[in-house]
Design an enzyme around this catalytic site. Structure first.
Site, PDB file in Angstrom:
ATOM      1  N   GLN A 134      -5.737  -8.526  -3.245  1.00  0.00           N
ATOM      2  CA  GLN A 134      -5.835  -7.561  -2.141  1.00  0.00           C
ATOM      3  C   GLN A 134      -7.302  -7.265  -1.790  1.00  0.00           C
ATOM      4  O   GLN A 134      -7.637  -7.060  -0.633  1.00  0.00           O
ATOM      5  CB  GLN A 134      -5.139  -6.235  -2.505  1.00  0.00           C
ATOM      6  CG  GLN A 134      -3.625  -6.295  -2.559  1.00  0.00           C
ATOM      7  CD  GLN A 134      -3.087  -6.557  -3.959  1.00  0.00           C
ATOM      8  OE1 GLN A 134      -3.743  -7.242  -4.769  1.00  0.00           O
ATOM      9  NE2 GLN A 134      -1.897  -6.056  -4.249  1.00  0.00           N
TER      10      GLN A 134
ATOM     11  N   ARG B   1      10.570  -1.077  -4.183  1.00  0.00           N
ATOM     12  CA  ARG B   1       9.479  -1.150  -5.167  1.00  0.00           C
ATOM     13  C   ARG B   1       9.504   0.174  -5.941  1.00  0.00           C
ATOM     14  O   ARG B   1       9.774   1.225  -5.359  1.00  0.00           O
ATOM     15  CB  ARG B   1       8.104  -1.345  -4.509  1.00  0.00           C
ATOM     16  CG  ARG B   1       7.929  -2.716  -3.835  1.00  0.00           C
ATOM     17  CD  ARG B   1       6.526  -2.895  -3.289  1.00  0.00           C
ATOM     18  NE  ARG B   1       5.554  -3.185  -4.360  1.00  0.00           N
ATOM     19  CZ  ARG B   1       4.233  -3.237  -4.162  1.00  0.00           C
ATOM     20  NH1 ARG B   1       3.734  -2.975  -2.959  1.00  0.00           N
ATOM     21  NH2 ARG B   1       3.414  -3.537  -5.164  1.00  0.00           N
TER      22      ARG B   1
ATOM     23  N   ASN C 108      -2.077   3.116 -10.557  1.00  0.00           N
ATOM     24  CA  ASN C 108      -2.694   2.375  -9.469  1.00  0.00           C
ATOM     25  C   ASN C 108      -2.702   0.897  -9.816  1.00  0.00           C
ATOM     26  O   ASN C 108      -2.263   0.495 -10.910  1.00  0.00           O
ATOM     27  CB  ASN C 108      -4.121   2.900  -9.199  1.00  0.00           C
ATOM     28  CG  ASN C 108      -4.665   2.426  -7.872  1.00  0.00           C
ATOM     29  OD1 ASN C 108      -4.064   2.645  -6.832  1.00  0.00           O
ATOM     30  ND2 ASN C 108      -5.800   1.743  -7.912  1.00  0.00           N
ATOM     31  N   LYS C 109      -3.230   0.088  -8.876  1.00  0.00           N
ATOM     32  CA  LYS C 109      -3.245  -1.365  -9.072  1.00  0.00           C
ATOM     33  C   LYS C 109      -3.779  -1.763 -10.447  1.00  0.00           C
ATOM     34  O   LYS C 109      -4.770  -1.196 -10.915  1.00  0.00           O
ATOM     35  CB  LYS C 109      -4.110  -2.004  -7.980  1.00  0.00           C
ATOM     36  CG  LYS C 109      -4.163  -3.491  -7.957  1.00  0.00           C
ATOM     37  CD  LYS C 109      -2.795  -4.155  -7.965  1.00  0.00           C
ATOM     38  CE  LYS C 109      -1.879  -3.574  -6.947  1.00  0.00           C
ATOM     39  NZ  LYS C 109      -0.468  -3.932  -7.123  1.00  0.00           N
TER      40      LYS C 109
ATOM     41  N   ASP D 110      -0.971   5.063  -6.496  1.00  0.00           N
ATOM     42  CA  ASP D 110       0.424   4.854  -6.114  1.00  0.00           C
ATOM     43  C   ASP D 110       1.306   5.998  -6.570  1.00  0.00           C
ATOM     44  O   ASP D 110       2.369   6.232  -5.982  1.00  0.00           O
ATOM     45  CB  ASP D 110       0.923   3.520  -6.686  1.00  0.00           C
ATOM     46  CG  ASP D 110       0.283   2.362  -5.968  1.00  0.00           C
ATOM     47  OD1 ASP D 110      -0.858   2.004  -6.312  1.00  0.00           O
ATOM     48  OD2 ASP D 110       0.903   1.839  -5.013  1.00  0.00           O
TER      49      ASP D 110
ATOM     50  N   GLY E  32       0.869  -1.180   0.000  1.00  0.00           N
ATOM     51  CA  GLY E  32       0.000   0.000   0.000  1.00  0.00           C
ATOM     52  C   GLY E  32       0.900   1.223   0.000  1.00  0.00           C
ATOM     53  O   GLY E  32       1.783   1.325   0.867  1.00  0.00           O
ATOM     54  N   ALA E  33       0.698   2.134  -0.931  1.00  0.00           N
ATOM     55  CA  ALA E  33       1.655   3.221  -1.120  1.00  0.00           C
ATOM     56  C   ALA E  33       2.010   3.952   0.172  1.00  0.00           C
ATOM     57  O   ALA E  33       3.186   4.046   0.537  1.00  0.00           O
ATOM     58  CB  ALA E  33       1.108   4.184  -2.186  1.00  0.00           C
TER      59      ALA E  33
HETATM   60  C1  LIG Z   1      -3.670   3.444  -0.256  1.00  0.00           C
HETATM   61  S1  LIG Z   1      -2.820   2.118  -1.018  1.00  0.00           S
HETATM   62  C2  LIG Z   1      -2.509   2.693  -2.595  1.00  0.00           C
HETATM   63  C3  LIG Z   1      -2.316   1.566  -3.607  1.00  0.00           C
HETATM   64  O1  LIG Z   1      -1.301   0.572  -3.252  1.00  0.00           O
HETATM   65  C4  LIG Z   1      -1.769  -0.732  -3.689  1.00  0.00           C
HETATM   66  O2  LIG Z   1      -0.771  -1.471  -4.375  1.00  0.00           O
HETATM   67  P1  LIG Z   1      -0.006  -2.714  -3.613  1.00  0.00           P
HETATM   68  O3  LIG Z   1      -1.050  -3.526  -2.911  1.00  0.00           O
HETATM   69  O4  LIG Z   1       0.689  -3.458  -4.735  1.00  0.00           O
HETATM   70  O5  LIG Z   1       0.980  -2.044  -2.689  1.00  0.00           O
HETATM   71  C5  LIG Z   1      -2.896  -0.408  -4.626  1.00  0.00           C
HETATM   72  O6  LIG Z   1      -2.419   0.022  -5.896  1.00  0.00           O
HETATM   73  C6  LIG Z   1      -3.552   0.730  -3.878  1.00  0.00           C
HETATM   74  O7  LIG Z   1      -4.522   1.415  -4.600  1.00  0.00           O
END
Ligand SMILES: CSC[C@H]1O[C@H](OP(=O)(O)O)[C@H](O)[C@@H]1O
Length: 339
Positions: free
Chosen positions: A188, A87, A239-240, A229, A54-55
């Site tokens: 997620q 990352r 984003n994801k 992100d 999570g960013a």
């Molecule tokens: C508030 S979290 C922002 C963002 O991070 C997540 O990616 P990951 O699970 O790979 O770290 C996802 O893109 C969320 O939207």
């Protein structure tokens, strides 16, 4: 619907004075287990391996990693570089490390760096609550929303970004229906967002990622609400993976599209989404589920874990500084670089 539980009770990143405790998000929801990081290298590995993700959360964890290194007298320049490389896409990681670097260059000792990391964490929590209120105010009573990935307490200092808007919107009686996309391949949404929503007593329905456009066509959702992100200077959003196709389907079906992220996710030094590095992860994350291989041996996979949604498909970007409707370079500059 009224939320029943205490939203702020989930804390995935816990500082204990000389150890950083991380809720191991690889094991949720089956198991709530904690990883104890005692070195910056432990934190770097935890970020790369998605123990913490999570960013905002990875930026906060990295800041505590710098504190661990300072406490043990490690050379901090290589530590900063090692954490930064964990990352590539979420700019919050770089932002937090730049903030710690500035304090180090100003002569901060371990105690001062510990205070800085705590401020970074506290600022994120405050930003999330402010964004929750700002974003919820955009949503008309009786609405349904679809969210993607996990943007809640597990991905931040607490409360969440997009999931914070959903928590606020439900609490205010504006949001009546919540849908969460499973978010293949790491799940997620299925594993983390549903865990948070059940924890809060917020009724929600999980959908397959492939059901999103059909859901929008059914008229059950009026908003897609996601996190970010990295937000480029022209309002493009990384984003994801899967966010971009949600934005295309939303525009086609007249569903509004909201991006919720703290200002630490805005990167005015990156001109557009084309310049954002998209993290490519191990193809094996696609070739198996929960350790069970689902694809014939010999098959390969392409596993980008982020995509870019152009600003033209976004109806609102919500940060703690305010709301940018119909984002573009000029509106981003007005809020983030008014000089
Ligand atoms: C508030 S979290 C922002 C963002 O991070 C997540 O990616 P990951 O699970 O790979 O770290 C996802 O893109 C969320 O939207």
């Amino acid at each position: 619907m009224t939320a029943l539980a205490d939203h702020d009770s989930i804390r995935a990143v816990q500082w204990r004075g000389d150890v950083l405790r991380l809720l191991d998000q690889r094991r949720l929801p089956a198991e709530e287990s904690w990883l104890e990081c005692r070195t910056a290298a432990h934190v770097r590995d935890a970020i790369a391996d998605l123990v913490v993700r999570g960013a905002p959360a990875i930026g906060i964890a990295a800041a505590w990693g710098v504190v661990l290194a300072a406490q043990t007298g490690e050379a901090l320049t290589p530590v900063l570089e090692h954490l930064r490389a964990a990352r590539p896409t979420a700019v919050n990681l770089m932002w937090a490390l730049d903030r710690m670097r500035a304090r180090i260059e100003a002569g901060a000792d371990a105690e001062a760096l510990q205070r800085e990391a705590q401020v970074i964490q506290d600022e994120d929590l405050a930003a999330n609550h402010r964004m929750g209120a700002l974003g919820a105010a955009l949503i008309d009573a009786g609405s349904g929303v679809l969210t993607h990935c996990n943007t809640g307490s597990l991905a931040t200092a607490g409360y969440g970004t997009a999931l914070g808007v959903i928590r606020a919107g439900v609490a205010e009686g504006r949001i009546e229906r919540v849908f969460a996309g499973e978010t293949r391949p790491w799940l997620q949404g299925a594993r983390l967002t549903m865990w948070e929503l059940v924890h809060d007593g917020i009724p929600a329905k999980l959908i397959a990622d492939s059901a999103a456009a059909h859901l929008m066509r059914s008229g059950q959702v009026q908003w897609v609400v996601i996190g970010a992100d990295r937000i480029a200077a022209n309002g493009d959003v990384a984003n994801k993976i899967g966010s971009y196709q949600l934005a295309i389907a939303a525009r086609h079906h007249g569903v509004k599209f909201m991006v919720v992220a703290p200002s630490t996710t805005v990167d005015m030094a990156t001109p557009s989404g084309e310049a954002i590095e998209i993290e490519m992860r191990d193809p094996n994350e696609l070739l198996s589920i929960a350790g069970v291989r689902t694809v014939i041996d010999g098959a390969s996979a392409w596993n980008p874990v982020f995509d870019v949604t152009p600003a033209s498909l976004i109806d609102a970007i919500v940060t703690e500084r305010g709301v940018i409707e119909r984002p573009d370079a000029e509106r981003m500059r007005a809020m983030f670089d008014p000089s």
